[in-house]
Design an enzyme around this catalytic site. Structure first.
Site, short mmCIF file in Angstrom:
data_model
loop_
_atom_site.label_atom_id
_atom_site.label_comp_id
_atom_site.label_asym_id
_atom_site.label_seq_id
_atom_site.Cartn_x
_atom_site.Cartn_y
_atom_site.Cartn_z
N LYS A 67 86.11 -76.32 51.01
CA LYS A 67 87.13 -75.45 50.43
C LYS A 67 86.50 -74.13 50.01
O LYS A 67 85.44 -74.11 49.35
CB LYS A 67 87.75 -76.13 49.20
CG LYS A 67 88.53 -77.41 49.51
CD LYS A 67 89.86 -77.13 50.15
CE LYS A 67 90.72 -78.38 50.25
NZ LYS A 67 92.05 -78.10 50.83
N LYS A 77 101.05 -83.53 57.73
CA LYS A 77 101.01 -84.20 56.43
C LYS A 77 102.39 -84.80 56.17
O LYS A 77 103.40 -84.09 56.30
CB LYS A 77 100.64 -83.23 55.30
CG LYS A 77 99.19 -82.76 55.31
CD LYS A 77 98.94 -81.79 54.16
CE LYS A 77 97.50 -81.32 54.14
NZ LYS A 77 97.27 -80.26 53.11
#
Length: 332
Positions: A150, A246
């Protein structure tokens, strides 16, 4: 009424803070759904996401609004028109899948014809922090075959170099969570290539996808926040090479299967991803993972104490126990 439905808001503390460009999480706030028909009960979970205007309270209200229809026997296909894509529909859809499998005394994997669920290699995430702290976080992951890093727009190069110095050989996904712009992405291409980046996940805000048209990257780009359902997938073709499925975006396994099929028709690479969640969210996603190119399903690994019957991690591969908490083959 044919069925009963209930939902509740739960908060699951994390073992350590989870940092991305949009903020820090210390707990997974989820909405749990149970649908009962006769002696059978199906279970589902979703993770409301503020990025999409959702909260646990708003999701619970959405579920309550369709509770009469669900209790009267609404099917998964009918659910697609009763509720919009999103977290609320995901929890209800997955609970209906679990219920359907139990009533049929079959596994969900047999109902969707994916066969025996094989263990799946999952990415493990290194959260956003200083380069020094990210390097320290990478140390325990030296043997991981697939990592996700990230970053934000604040010196991502230093963060990526720090992690790569510790883990030189793993496949590496870089995830800015919409925090870059097209210029920064272009400027970082040589570094991303030198660091053997597998792909960059949602580098620019979804509203700025047009800036990626005609851009030829040295490493592929993956649509996450830009990709929700099978509808409109063609519009991403000139901007991205991979899509991230997702269930909290598709609104459940039913639409996720449709998105998977459409993505393959359009020659997209496919990743199955997740929010930070318990294993009840991950069990349905593991069924999509059987046909995906990449899996990023480490959400439960951040939970301090996961649900009983949750996923098992062994040699960087996720699997469900024989008597799992969702969709399994052990029905009495």
């Amino acid at each position: 009424m044919l069925r009963q439905i209930s939902c509740r808001i739960e908060s699951w503390p994390l073992s350590s803070p989870f940092r991305i460009s949009r903020g820090v999480k210390t707990a997974a706030d989820v909405v749990y759904v149970e649908i009962t028909e006769g002696s059978f009960s199906g279970h589902g979970e979703c993770v409301p996401y503020l990025r999409y205007g959702e909260s646990c309270e708003s999701v619970a209200e959405q579920i309550d609004a369709v509770s009469d229809a669900i209790c009267d026997g609404a099917s998964r296909d009918e659910l697609l028109s009763l509720m919009p894509a999103g977290a609320a529909r995901n929890a209800v859809d997955c609970a209906l899948w679990d219920l359907e499998a139990k009533i049929a005394r079959q596994s969900v994997s047999s109902l969707i014809d994916v066969g025996t669920l094989n263990p799946v290699t999952t990415a493990v995430t290194i959260g956003l922090d200083t380069p020094e702290k990210m390097a320290a976080a990478a140390e325990p992951l030296k043997g991981a075959p697939l990592i996700k890093v990230k970053v934000d727009a604040n010196d991502p190069a230093a963060c990526l170099r720090a992690v790569r110095a510790v883990i030189p050989d793993a496949q590496m996904i870089v995830d800015p969570n919409e925090s870059w712009n097209a210029d920064l992405l272009e400027n970082l291409q040589p570094l991303l290539s030198d660091l053997k980046t597998t792909f960059v996940e949602q580098p620019v805000p979804a509203a700025e996808d047009e800036s990626l048209k005609q851009f030829v990257p040295l490493v592929p780009n993956c649509a996450d926040e830009s990709c929700h359902t099978s509808e409109g997938l063609e519009a991403l073709k000139d901007c991205y090479q991979i899509v991230n499925i997702k269930l909290d975006k598709t609104g459940g396994l039913t639409e996720a299967l449709r998105l998977l099929a459409r993505a393959r028709e359009l020659d997209f690479g496919v990743m199955i991803g997740c929010m930070v969640s318990t294993s009840l969210s991950i069990a349905p996603a593991l069924h999509i993972a059987q046909k995906a190119d990449f899996a990023d399903l480490d959400g439960p690994l951040w939970i301090a104490n996961d649900r009983q019957g949750g996923v098992i991690l062994s040699d960087a591969k996720l699997s469900l126990p024989k008597e799992s908490l969702w969709g399994n083959t052990i029905y009495i």
